[in-house]
Write an enzyme that holds these catalytic residues in place. Sequence first.
Site, short mmCIF file in Angstrom:
data_model
loop_
_atom_site.label_atom_id
_atom_site.label_comp_id
_atom_site.label_asym_id
_atom_site.label_seq_id
_atom_site.Cartn_x
_atom_site.Cartn_y
_atom_site.Cartn_z
N LYS A 1 -22.28 71.93 7.31
CA LYS A 1 -23.07 71.56 8.48
C LYS A 1 -22.67 72.42 9.67
O LYS A 1 -21.49 72.56 9.96
CB LYS A 1 -22.84 70.08 8.83
CG LYS A 1 -23.43 69.10 7.85
CD LYS A 1 -22.87 67.70 8.05
CE LYS A 1 -22.99 67.23 9.47
NZ LYS A 1 -22.29 65.93 9.67
N LYS B 1 -14.95 65.85 9.44
CA LYS B 1 -15.08 66.37 10.80
C LYS B 1 -13.83 66.02 11.59
O LYS B 1 -12.94 65.32 11.10
CB LYS B 1 -16.34 65.86 11.49
CG LYS B 1 -16.38 64.35 11.70
CD LYS B 1 -17.52 63.91 12.63
CE LYS B 1 -18.88 64.29 12.15
NZ LYS B 1 -19.95 63.71 12.99
#
EC number: 4.2.3.153
Length: 250
Positions: free
Chosen positions: A87, A29
């Site tokens: 995700k 991320k």
Amino acid sequence: MLLLISPDGVEEALACATAAEHLDIVDVKKPDEGSLGANFPWVIREIRAAVPADKPVSATVGDVPYKPGTVAQAALGAAVSGATYIKVGLYGCATPDQAIDVMRGVVRAVKDFRADAFVVASGYADAHRIGCVNPLALPDIARRAGADAAMLDTAIKDGTRLFDHVPPEGCAEFVRLAHEAGLLAALAGSVKAADLATLTRIGTDIVGVRGAVCEGGDRDAGRIQPRLVAAFRAEMDRHARAFAAAPAAS
């Protein structure tokens, strides 16, 4: 319970590789772009190359708007770059129907490319602060879209935590609903070692952390430390053993 660790780049991924025996999933991320901020495709590729082949790499697609086509392309990009867990933070989805539209596009795009890809629909425990879908709607959204897991995180990283917004009994209901839908339940949001007893008790499948394994507990200024990953995993294992032994002792 699986341990998902979120490095912000290749340097931290190498720290995760050093501690690979203590973690289960490496999650790519970009924290400075949000709770589920998306990193660059080349960073996903570099991290995939840096961590052991037997460790799945997860990638966040971002705190996404209600733009199903845009999000589907982004999700496919993450899969092409080497992520097996995808995700999606449903930040801009105000209704379950909007969230389902987004997630159906992601599931089709990703699984047409790689059938064994694992798609995670992620909502926010502090949804009331940003106007997105109710946290407890996530399991049904994920099920109806054909995703594999439902996740809760926190959208606003201001020191408040998962249990500040959805108390343990609410998280237990989230896990129950996910399991009833045939999904894995993932929980994150400034989770600390002190939360592990509760997370274990309610049946959490995946716990996601960053700050808890960074220097000083700081997800932004701190860096992931292998010794902190090992210590967090040791606490996970201790609570798992205690929970498993409890029925036999009673």
